[in-house]
Design an enzyme around this catalytic site. Structure first.
Site, PDB file in Angstrom:
ATOM      1  N   ASN A   1      -1.882   0.099   7.075  1.00 42.95           N
ATOM      2  CA  ASN A   1      -1.350  -1.177   7.565  1.00 42.95           C
ATOM      3  C   ASN A   1      -0.502  -1.935   6.538  1.00 42.95           C
ATOM      4  OD1 ASN A   1      -3.442  -1.932   5.955  1.00 42.95           O
ATOM      5  ND2 ASN A   1      -4.553  -3.110   7.490  1.00 42.95           N
TER       6      ASN A   1
ATOM      7  N   THR B   1      -5.594  -7.158  10.864  1.00 43.22           N
ATOM      8  CA  THR B   1      -5.808  -5.866  10.205  1.00 43.22           C
ATOM      9  C   THR B   1      -5.232  -4.687  10.993  1.00 43.22           C
ATOM     10  OG1 THR B   1      -7.864  -6.797   9.331  1.00 43.22           O
ATOM     11  CG2 THR B   1      -7.588  -4.401   9.158  1.00 43.22           C
TER      12      THR B   1
ATOM     13  N   PHE C   1     -16.161   5.069   6.554  1.00 44.79           N
ATOM     14  CA  PHE C   1     -14.747   5.385   6.360  1.00 44.79           C
ATOM     15  C   PHE C   1     -14.231   4.962   4.984  1.00 44.79           C
ATOM     16  CE2 PHE C   1     -15.183   1.478   8.891  1.00 44.79           C
ATOM     17  CZ  PHE C   1     -14.569   0.546   8.053  1.00 44.79           C
TER      18      PHE C   1
ATOM     19  N   GLU D   1      -8.821 -11.361  -7.542  1.00 43.29           N
ATOM     20  CA  GLU D   1      -7.848 -10.264  -7.446  1.00 43.29           C
ATOM     21  C   GLU D   1      -6.722 -10.433  -8.467  1.00 43.29           C
ATOM     22  OE1 GLU D   1      -6.827 -10.087  -3.263  1.00 43.29           O
ATOM     23  OE2 GLU D   1      -8.861  -9.437  -2.727  1.00 43.29           O
TER      24      GLU D   1
ATOM     25  N   TYR E   1     -12.644  -3.453  -2.568  1.00 45.45           N
ATOM     26  CA  TYR E   1     -13.167  -3.288  -1.205  1.00 45.45           C
ATOM     27  C   TYR E   1     -14.693  -3.232  -1.209  1.00 45.45           C
ATOM     28  CZ  TYR E   1      -8.468  -2.483   0.725  1.00 45.45           C
ATOM     29  OH  TYR E   1      -7.157  -2.634   1.153  1.00 45.45           O
TER      30      TYR E   1
ATOM     31  N   HIS F   1      -1.998  -5.393   1.673  1.00 39.01           N
ATOM     32  CA  HIS F   1      -3.228  -6.145   1.473  1.00 39.01           C
ATOM     33  C   HIS F   1      -2.814  -7.555   1.079  1.00 39.01           C
ATOM     34  CE1 HIS F   1      -6.941  -7.721  -0.157  1.00 39.01           C
ATOM     35  NE2 HIS F   1      -6.208  -8.146  -1.179  1.00 39.01           N
TER      36      HIS F   1
ATOM     37  N   LYS G   1       0.827  -1.205   0.000  1.00 43.11           N
ATOM     38  CA  LYS G   1       0.000   0.000   0.000  1.00 43.11           C
ATOM     39  C   LYS G   1       0.868   1.264   0.000  1.00 43.11           C
ATOM     40  CE  LYS G   1      -3.808  -2.238   2.553  1.00 43.11           C
ATOM     41  NZ  LYS G   1      -4.766  -2.090   3.677  1.00 43.11           N
TER      42      LYS G   1
ATOM     43  N   ARG H   1       2.505  -6.348   9.650  1.00 43.59           N
ATOM     44  CA  ARG H   1       1.750  -5.266  10.286  1.00 43.59           C
ATOM     45  C   ARG H   1       2.197  -5.073  11.736  1.00 43.59           C
ATOM     46  NH1 ARG H   1      -4.058  -7.190   7.720  1.00 43.59           N
ATOM     47  NH2 ARG H   1      -3.995  -5.927   5.824  1.00 43.59           N
TER      48      ARG H   1
END
Ligand code: IDP
Ligand code: MG
Length: 153
Positions: free
Chosen positions: A112, A91, A57, A126, A49, A115, A9, A102
């Protein structure tokens, strides 16, 4: 053998720990079969997502995932979907076990670092979402006999 998808990320890219995180997968014995940098689009993120699109959020997650390019990886190994989830940790970076990615690099739920696909179904979806067929490579892993017993793969 399974293939799973990892996204490094913007929290990994911006903090300059892409190499360290990739090294963890390599040192574990997992084979990299695809890797590239890209900017995640609104469409990609709404699909990726989908389970969070209606959360208050979600806008914040989207901004966070679009803050910079990301690195997407396809990783191959025996039970690799579960192995990579275990390496990633839970998470919330504040609750993730030390020793996990993480747990070692994140103090946040949102920021974090990685993914990782969470099931064979999501891994397959994916993989198609982020890679075309010619971006996934099949090549011998020469240290395979020292990575697994021959009845494990
Ligand atoms: P996962 O990444 O461990 O599979 P998911 O529940 O699928 O966790 O959530 C996807 C991502 O959305 C998380 O990695 C995190 O970045 C973000 N996220 C999840 N829950 C929250 C939350 O309560 N607040 C903010 N961000 C969240
Ligand atoms: Mg998830």
């Amino acid at each position: 053998m399974q293939v799973t998808v990892v996204i490094l990320k913007p929290s990994a890219v911006q903090r300059g720990i892409v190499g360290e995180v990739i090294a963890r997968f390599e040192k574990k014995g997992i084979q990299i079969v695809g890797m590239k940098m890209l900017c995640l689009t609104d469409e990609m993120l709404s699909a990726h997502y989908a389970h969070l699109v209606h959360k208050p959020f979600f806008g914040r997650i989207k901004d966070s995932m679009q803050a910079s390019p990301v690195v997407v990886m396809a990783l191959k190994g025996v039970d690799v979907i579960n192995v990579v989830r275990q390496l990633s940790g839970v998470t919330n970076g504040r609750e993730a076990q030390p020793g996990t990615i993480r747990g070692d690099y994140s103090v946040s739920v949102q920021e974090n670092i990685v993914h990782a696909s969470d099931s064979p179904e999501t891994a397959a979806t994916e993989l198609k979402r982020f890679f075309s067929e010619n971006e996934i490579f099949t090549y011998p892993q020469f240290f395979l006999p020292y990575t697994y017993a021959n009845d494990e793969w």
